[in-house]
Design a protein around this motif. Structure first.
Motif, short mmCIF file in Angstrom:
data_model
loop_
_atom_site.label_atom_id
_atom_site.label_comp_id
_atom_site.label_asym_id
_atom_site.label_seq_id
_atom_site.Cartn_x
_atom_site.Cartn_y
_atom_site.Cartn_z
N ASP A 74 0.83 -1.20 0.00
CA ASP A 74 0.00 0.00 0.00
C ASP A 74 0.86 1.26 0.00
OD1 ASP A 74 -2.70 1.33 0.36
OD2 ASP A 74 -1.67 2.02 2.17
N LYS A 75 1.91 1.26 0.80
CA LYS A 75 2.80 2.43 0.85
C LYS A 75 3.45 2.66 -0.51
CE LYS A 75 6.90 4.41 2.98
NZ LYS A 75 7.23 5.10 1.75
N ARG A 78 0.97 4.07 -2.96
CA ARG A 78 0.76 5.50 -2.73
C ARG A 78 1.95 6.31 -3.23
NH1 ARG A 78 0.82 6.13 2.54
NH2 ARG A 78 0.66 3.96 3.11
N ASP A 79 3.17 5.81 -3.02
CA ASP A 79 4.36 6.51 -3.50
C ASP A 79 4.35 6.64 -5.03
OD1 ASP A 79 5.25 6.73 -0.89
OD2 ASP A 79 6.75 5.12 -1.06
N THR A 81 1.44 6.47 -6.98
CA THR A 81 0.24 7.13 -7.50
C THR A 81 0.14 8.61 -7.11
OG1 THR A 81 -1.09 6.36 -5.63
CG2 THR A 81 -1.12 5.01 -7.64
N GLU A 82 0.70 9.00 -5.98
CA GLU A 82 0.55 10.39 -5.56
C GLU A 82 1.13 11.39 -6.56
OE1 GLU A 82 1.87 10.52 -1.47
OE2 GLU A 82 -0.02 9.65 -0.77
#
Length: 111
Positions: A74-75, A78-79, A81-82
């Motif tokens: 998940d992290k 996010r790294d 996709t952000e």
């Protein structure tokens, strides 16, 4: 839900998050969205059906390892996709600004 079903469901979520990570790495945003929907559904099933009970030590350790993998995936997702989401947001803002300017100053009209 018994302990084997519980671990199986956690493993299923971990598999999906692994697939989500691969989709994010390859920039396949459509697949990522589909997998995210599947993952959310499985997590909701966990929330609704997981009954707090003591797991045997080996199963508890396995559950912890699976959860750590899910969180790590998940992290990283996010790294990945952000920055893409920020870029998309900027594009949308620029497009909105262009439309507003066009309406305000009548793009295409002769001066």
């Amino acid at each position: 839900m018994n302990s084997l079903e519980l671990i199986s469901l956690y493993e299923n979520v971990a598999t999906i998050t692994g697939n989500m990570l691969e989709a994010a790495r390859s920039g396949n945003w459509e697949l990522l969205g589909q997998l995210e929907h599947d993952c959310s559904s499985r997590v909701q099933t966990l929330r609704e059906n997981e009954i707090p009970f003591d797991l045997p030590a080996d199963m508890r350790d396995k559950k912890i390892r699976i959860i750590k993998k899910i969180l790590a995936d998940d992290k990283e997702i996010r790294d990945l996709t952000e920055p893409w989401m920020a870029q998309l947001s900027d594009l949308m803002k620029n497009s909105s600004t262009t439309r507003k300017l066009s309406r305000a100053y009548g793009a295409g009209s002769s001066a």
